[in-house]
Design a protein around this motif. Structure first.
Motif, PDB file in Angstrom:
ATOM      1  N   UNK A  80      13.990 -42.762 -10.920  1.00  0.00           N
ATOM      2  CA  UNK A  80      12.931 -42.001 -11.572  1.00  0.00           C
ATOM      3  C   UNK A  80      11.658 -42.788 -11.775  1.00  0.00           C
ATOM      4  N   UNK A  81      11.738 -44.123 -11.693  1.00  0.00           N
ATOM      5  CA  UNK A  81      10.561 -44.952 -11.945  1.00  0.00           C
ATOM      6  C   UNK A  81       9.884 -45.424 -10.667  1.00  0.00           C
ATOM      7  N   UNK A  82      10.472 -45.147  -9.500  1.00  0.00           N
ATOM      8  CA  UNK A  82       9.914 -45.648  -8.249  1.00  0.00           C
ATOM      9  C   UNK A  82      10.153 -44.657  -7.119  1.00  0.00           C
ATOM     10  N   UNK A  83       9.255 -44.719  -6.151  1.00  0.00           N
ATOM     11  CA  UNK A  83       9.398 -43.887  -4.965  1.00  0.00           C
ATOM     12  C   UNK A  83      10.543 -44.428  -4.117  1.00  0.00           C
ATOM     13  N   UNK A  84      11.177 -43.572  -3.337  1.00  0.00           N
ATOM     14  CA  UNK A  84      12.215 -43.967  -2.386  1.00  0.00           C
ATOM     15  C   UNK A  84      11.836 -43.356  -1.051  1.00  0.00           C
ATOM     16  N   UNK A  85      11.739 -44.189  -0.028  1.00  0.00           N
ATOM     17  CA  UNK A  85      11.185 -43.706   1.230  1.00  0.00           C
ATOM     18  C   UNK A  85      11.745 -44.487   2.411  1.00  0.00           C
ATOM     19  N   UNK A  86      11.521 -43.971   3.601  1.00  0.00           N
ATOM     20  CA  UNK A  86      11.875 -44.644   4.855  1.00  0.00           C
ATOM     21  C   UNK A  86      11.093 -43.984   5.966  1.00  0.00           C
ATOM     22  N   UNK A  87      10.938 -44.689   7.083  1.00  0.00           N
ATOM     23  CA  UNK A  87      10.272 -44.102   8.241  1.00  0.00           C
ATOM     24  C   UNK A  87      11.069 -42.890   8.730  1.00  0.00           C
ATOM     25  N   UNK A  88      10.388 -42.009   9.456  1.00  0.00           N
ATOM     26  CA  UNK A  88      10.937 -40.704   9.826  1.00  0.00           C
ATOM     27  C   UNK A  88      11.248 -40.664  11.320  1.00  0.00           C
ATOM     28  N   UNK A  89      12.339 -39.989  11.652  1.00  0.00           N
ATOM     29  CA  UNK A  89      12.683 -39.758  13.057  1.00  0.00           C
ATOM     30  C   UNK A  89      11.884 -38.543  13.537  1.00  0.00           C
ATOM     31  N   UNK A  90      10.627 -38.782  13.904  1.00  0.00           N
ATOM     32  CA  UNK A  90       9.771 -37.674  14.330  1.00  0.00           C
ATOM     33  C   UNK A  90      10.232 -37.081  15.656  1.00  0.00           C
ATOM     34  N   UNK A  91      10.956 -37.870  16.475  1.00  0.00           N
ATOM     35  CA  UNK A  91      11.484 -37.325  17.724  1.00  0.00           C
ATOM     36  C   UNK A  91      12.473 -36.197  17.430  1.00  0.00           C
ATOM     37  N   UNK A  92      13.345 -36.393  16.437  1.00  0.00           N
ATOM     38  CA  UNK A  92      14.308 -35.350  16.073  1.00  0.00           C
ATOM     39  C   UNK A  92      13.594 -34.124  15.515  1.00  0.00           C
ATOM     40  N   UNK A  93      12.556 -34.358  14.718  1.00  0.00           N
ATOM     41  CA  UNK A  93      11.778 -33.254  14.153  1.00  0.00           C
ATOM     42  C   UNK A  93      11.106 -32.451  15.267  1.00  0.00           C
ATOM     43  N   UNK A  94      10.523 -33.168  16.229  1.00  0.00           N
ATOM     44  CA  UNK A  94       9.838 -32.506  17.337  1.00  0.00           C
ATOM     45  C   UNK A  94      10.819 -31.716  18.199  1.00  0.00           C
ATOM     46  N   UNK A  95      11.972 -32.304  18.468  1.00  0.00           N
ATOM     47  CA  UNK A  95      12.989 -31.607  19.264  1.00  0.00           C
ATOM     48  C   UNK A  95      13.443 -30.326  18.573  1.00  0.00           C
ATOM     49  N   UNK A 136      12.146 -37.078 -12.821  1.00  0.00           N
ATOM     50  CA  UNK A 136      12.051 -37.553 -11.451  1.00  0.00           C
ATOM     51  C   UNK A 136      10.694 -38.188 -11.175  1.00  0.00           C
ATOM     52  N   UNK A 137      10.654 -39.060 -10.172  1.00  0.00           N
ATOM     53  CA  UNK A 137       9.433 -39.781  -9.840  1.00  0.00           C
ATOM     54  C   UNK A 137       8.280 -38.827  -9.555  1.00  0.00           C
ATOM     55  N   UNK A 138       8.572 -37.666  -8.963  1.00  0.00           N
ATOM     56  CA  UNK A 138       7.531 -36.707  -8.613  1.00  0.00           C
ATOM     57  C   UNK A 138       7.367 -35.594  -9.641  1.00  0.00           C
ATOM     58  N   UNK A 139       7.966 -35.744 -10.815  1.00  0.00           N
ATOM     59  CA  UNK A 139       7.770 -34.742 -11.863  1.00  0.00           C
ATOM     60  C   UNK A 139       6.303 -34.671 -12.263  1.00  0.00           C
ATOM     61  N   UNK A 140       5.617 -35.812 -12.159  1.00  0.00           N
ATOM     62  CA  UNK A 140       4.176 -35.877 -12.363  1.00  0.00           C
ATOM     63  C   UNK A 140       3.613 -36.622 -11.164  1.00  0.00           C
ATOM     64  N   UNK A 141       2.433 -36.251 -10.702  1.00  0.00           N
ATOM     65  CA  UNK A 141       1.908 -36.841  -9.469  1.00  0.00           C
ATOM     66  C   UNK A 141       1.768 -38.358  -9.597  1.00  0.00           C
ATOM     67  N   UNK A 142       2.444 -39.133  -8.699  1.00  0.00           N
ATOM     68  CA  UNK A 142       2.354 -40.596  -8.766  1.00  0.00           C
ATOM     69  C   UNK A 142       1.282 -41.170  -7.845  1.00  0.00           C
ATOM     70  N   UNK A 143       0.437 -40.279  -7.257  1.00  0.00           N
ATOM     71  CA  UNK A 143      -0.491 -40.715  -6.221  1.00  0.00           C
ATOM     72  C   UNK A 143      -1.862 -40.974  -6.816  1.00  0.00           C
ATOM     73  N   UNK A 144      -2.494 -42.074  -6.388  1.00  0.00           N
ATOM     74  CA  UNK A 144      -3.846 -42.389  -6.818  1.00  0.00           C
ATOM     75  C   UNK A 144      -4.003 -43.878  -7.042  1.00  0.00           C
TER      76      UNK A 144
END
Length: 364
Positions: free
Chosen positions: A256-271, A35-43
């Motif tokens: 496994x070779x790339x991150x997968x992401x999207x903006x977050x519904x923080x309103x739902x999280x807060x509720x 998986x993409x996060x099996x090893x830290x991909x940040x830096x």
């Protein structure tokens, strides 16, 4: 690309039929081997950077916020700081270095970096940090989640001709592809606000479950959640991939070779947090949060050191400090990292944290 992951996904789809996008993400990002996060991909030399990698100002200012929270909690002898999605430990090191100026706070802090993958936990441990696969059952202190929720597996819902459909992942001729179908009950239940014509929305029951666990484990204290966010009913960037500091449109390519992401519904999280009995503040832009925590004072300190270096003819140090100030500016640039949003949760009867109060020089 992991050929094993691609075959694993296709074999599952052939056997079970199309899978949810959340199931695809779970495998592509969090498979323990490939998986993409099996090893830290940040830096800077990896796939992407977050605020702490851009400038130590982020950790320094967040340390000020943690010190305020410690005061609000009555300066307990034990002060838990739990970082969800601690990555390579950059933020942890910044915070611990900054809080070292207060020996009493330093003695109180019990910092734990939480990471799902064994490889990431091993990296944290080798850096001298305590690491765990999940948050402790009881937390008295602060939880930090910086750009975590956008990588929690999500479903994708789409409004088309008056109907809400779900985007599944199918296979054809050895290729992964999008397939529309009737939405799963769990995705619909987490969708919240009605859809507008043509809207596509990431919906994450898993993120809401994470909030549920947080409400159970946070015995007394605060949680600070930074992430890119959207408002339901308004246009937002669709799910996308990230690799080598570049945005990619094809989220299904080379799992496994790339991150997968999207903006977050923080309103739902807060509720969700509010419904469980936590206080909730925000969202506020990261720009305003860092200005409230003293970003201008931090930058002025670096500028003063730069001037001292120039006065003694140390141009190497002066140029380094100038670059440091420039990079830090990205944290409060509303067209850059300053556009991240912060929401804060807290147990009852605790005061509003400084980061929520906004830029004091603008009356926000």
């Amino acid at each position: 690309m992991s050929e094993r992951l691609r075959k694993l996904l296709i074999e599952r789809i052939v056997t079970e039929g199309p899978i949810t996008f959340a199931d695809f993400m779970e495998t592509a990002l969090y498979d323990p081997e490939d998986g993409f996060y099996a090893d830290s991909p940040i830096g800077a030399d990896r796939h992407f950077v977050t605020s702490p990698h851009v400038s130590p100002a982020f950790g320094d200012l967040l340390a000020r916020q943690l010190a305020q929270c410690w005061d609000a909690l009555g300066r307990p002898e034990r002060f838990d700081v739990v970082e969800l999605g601690a990555g390579d430990g950059t933020l942890a090191r910044q915070i611990l270095r900054a809080t070292a100026a207060s020996p009493e706070l330093t003695r109180a802090i019990r910092y734990v970096g939480v990471e799902r993958s064994p490889g990431a936990r091993a990296a944290l441990t080798s850096a001298g940090l305590d690491a765990a696969p999940e948050a402790p059952d009881e937390i008295r202190g602060c939880v930090i989640a910086n750009e975590l929720l956008d990588n929690v597996p999500f479903h994708r819902l789409r409004e088309r001709d008056g109907r809400v459909l779900e985007i599944f992942v199918g296979a054809d001729g050895g290729r992964l592809l999008e397939v529309e179908g009737e939405p799963t009950p769990e995705a619909l239940a987490a969708a919240g606000a009605p859809f507008v014509p043509g809207e596509e929305r990431p919906v994450s029951p898993a993120a809401l479950k994470l909030v549920d666990r947080l409400t159970r484990t946070l015995q007394r204290g605060y949680a600070f959640v930074f992430d890119y966010a959207f408002e339901p009913g308004r246009s937002t960037a669709p799910a996308h991939a990230y690799r080598d500091h570049r945005i990619l449109a094809d989220v299904l390519e080379e799992p496994g070779s790339q991150d997968v992401t999207a903006a977050v519904d923080l309103a739902a999280v807060t509720e969700r947090a509010s419904a469980a009995g936590l206080q909730a503040w925000g969202p506020v832009p990261q720009e305003q949060a860092l200005l409230a925590l003293g970003f201008r004072l931090w930058a002025a300190g670096v500028r003063a050191r730069q001037a001292e270096a120039e006065a003694r003819g140390d141009w190497r140090s002066a140029n380094r400090l100038f670059s440091e100030r420039s990079r830090a500016g990205l944290l409060v640039d509303p067209s850059n990292l300053g556009a991240l949003q912060l929401v804060v949760f807290a147990t009852r009867d605790l005061p509003t944290p400084a980061a929520i109060l906004g830029d004091p020089d603008r009356g926000c």
